[in-house]
Scaffold this active site. Structure first.
Site, short mmCIF file in Angstrom:
data_model
loop_
_atom_site.label_atom_id
_atom_site.label_comp_id
_atom_site.label_asym_id
_atom_site.label_seq_id
_atom_site.Cartn_x
_atom_site.Cartn_y
_atom_site.Cartn_z
N ASP A 212 9.16 2.78 1.27
CA ASP A 212 8.01 3.53 1.76
C ASP A 212 7.96 3.32 3.27
O ASP A 212 7.52 2.28 3.75
CB ASP A 212 6.74 3.01 1.07
N LYS B 5 2.72 10.29 8.01
CA LYS B 5 2.08 9.84 9.25
C LYS B 5 2.75 10.42 10.50
O LYS B 5 2.56 11.58 10.82
CB LYS B 5 2.04 8.31 9.28
N PHE C 55 0.85 -1.19 0.00
CA PHE C 55 0.00 0.00 0.00
C PHE C 55 0.89 1.24 0.00
O PHE C 55 1.78 1.37 0.84
CB PHE C 55 -0.94 0.02 1.21
#
Ligand code: PLP
Length: 401
Positions: free
Chosen positions: A221, A250, A136
């Site tokens: 990532d 985040k 993702f």
């Protein structure tokens, strides 16, 4: 105006299906809803609130910057952006930083940079991007296509091309697919949304070797794994594999939207003025918060604490499982953990999440079979203990139903 959950269905686009609970304030790892019911937060806003809610240092950073200057655009740079970039580059392999506002945008920048780097250095044939099934990377059309879940990328018309997927941890499959046409390999150094899947050491090192062999860039990532989540500042540091490009978001903002792409000078130089950009990326307010987050997170106190808290939570889950026999394993690392439901409870992760909330605990899911937890990295021991008591009640509620 009375604000209720029903209003959501009336005024919001229906792409989310939020809980019936509407939190109104938070402090540390506790949150209160409109009716003043208190919840313990093991969800951390999906691995974002790394210092819990309203951490005094972050509140101070926002307030201080809010009374100085909020926004300029990239026509002028600003002090917080430069200070944070200096700290990020001092602490990592990277020499230079590009700021975005989210994980997806940071990854979009990384992918565009990789393509431009390959075009400039090797010509247009070298455009293949390889990523991993169940990965993702965000919801922009490029990143969602690179993410390995067709359920998220289908149904929007023609997709960006030259993107291939192989199974995570399958080095042989990757080897078979890679060639000198490969421009970049993008991976999470632990698959988060895809089910808390850790890479084997052999796989992580093998991916790096294959990238070197084929002059391809390795993009990590670290949107979910970075900023201390797995117990090291970035996950690559513990894996012993250094990427060429790394993305963060985040926890970087601890709840304030910010993202960053980090890379070396030699690669960065291909994003010349005008090639890419963002109105808000690197905005002083976001960067001031990022700086305050980093000052706290990148310390041995916090990073070592993650390992201690992981052990406490794992022990709690094991004790619950010994009584109720609902999990087949506990996956993940640091404070990104997943309780995998056993055969008897397949497909019921959401039920466990809902039952947790009914018993005063915020939890997450990763797919239909994993209950996921991503609490604050500084959650007090007493809140972990109380959270585990509430989780046990939720498990008992489901088992005894
Ligand atoms: N990359 C990873 C590994 C993620 O876990 C996420 C979000 O869950 C993203 C990218 C997307 O980040 P954002 O939602 O901030 O665009």
């Amino acid at each position: 105006m009375q604000v209720t959950r029903e209003l959501f269905d009336e005024v919001m686009v229906p792409n989310y299906a939020p809980s019936s609970i509407i939190p109104v304030r938070g402090e540390g790892s506790r949150v209160w809803d409109q009716n003043d019911n208190e919840l313990i937060d093991f969800a951390g806003g999906i691995a974002v609130n790394c210092l819990g809610h309203c951490h005094p240092a972050l509140v101070a950073a926002v307030n201080e910057q809010a009374s100085k200057i909020w926004h300029l655009s990239n026509v002028m740079t600003n002090e917080p952006a430069l200070r944070l970039a200096k700290k990020l580059t001092d602490a990592t392999f990277a020499d230079q930083v590009y700021y975005a506002n989210s994980g997806g945008e940071s990854n979009e920048a990384a992918l565009k940079l990789a393509r431009r780097w390959a075009l400039d250095n090797y010509g247009k044939e070298k455009d293949q991007i390889i990523a991993f099934k169940q990965g993702f990377h965000g919801r922009t059309f490029f990143t969602v296509t690179v993410g390995g879940q067709e359920a998220y990328s289908d149904g929007f018309g023609p997709k960006p091309g030259a993107i291939d997927h192989v199974a995570y941890n399958d080095l042989e499959a990757l080897k078979a697919l890679m060639s000198d046409k490969t421009c970049a390999v993008m991976m999470e150094p632990l698959q988060g949304e895809g089910g808390l899947v850790s890479p084997t050491d052999e796989f992580a090192k093998g991916v790096r070797e294959l990238c070197d062999e084929h002059n391809a860039l390795l993009i990590f990532d670290e949107v979910q794994t970075g900023f201390g989540r797995l117990g090291s500042f970035f996950a690559y540091m513990d894996l012993g594999v250094t990427p060429d490009i790394l993305t963060s978001a985040k926890a970087l903002g601890g709840g304030f939207p910010i993202g960053a792409m980090l890379t070396t000078k030699d690669i960065a130089k291909h994003l010349k003025p005008g090639t890419h950009g963002s109105t808000y990326g690197g905005n002083p307010l976001a960067c001031a918060v990022g700086e305050a987050v980093m000052d706290i997170i990148n310390t041995s106190d916090v990073l070592d604490g993650v390992k201690v808290k992981e052990a406490q939570i794992r022990a709690g889950f094991e004790a619950i499982n010994a009584k109720y026999n609902v999990f087949s394993e506990i996956r993940g690392k640091g404070l990104l953990l997943g309780a995998v439901l056993n055969d008897e409870y397949q497909g019921r992760a959401r039920d466990f999440m809902v039952a947790s909330a009914e018993n005063g605990l915020m939890a997450l899911v990763a797919g239909a079979n994993i209950v996921r937890f991503a609490p604050s990295l500084v959650i007090p021991e007493a809140d972990i203990a109380e959270g585990l008591v509430r989780f046990e009640k939720a498990v008992a509620q489901i088992v005894n139903a």
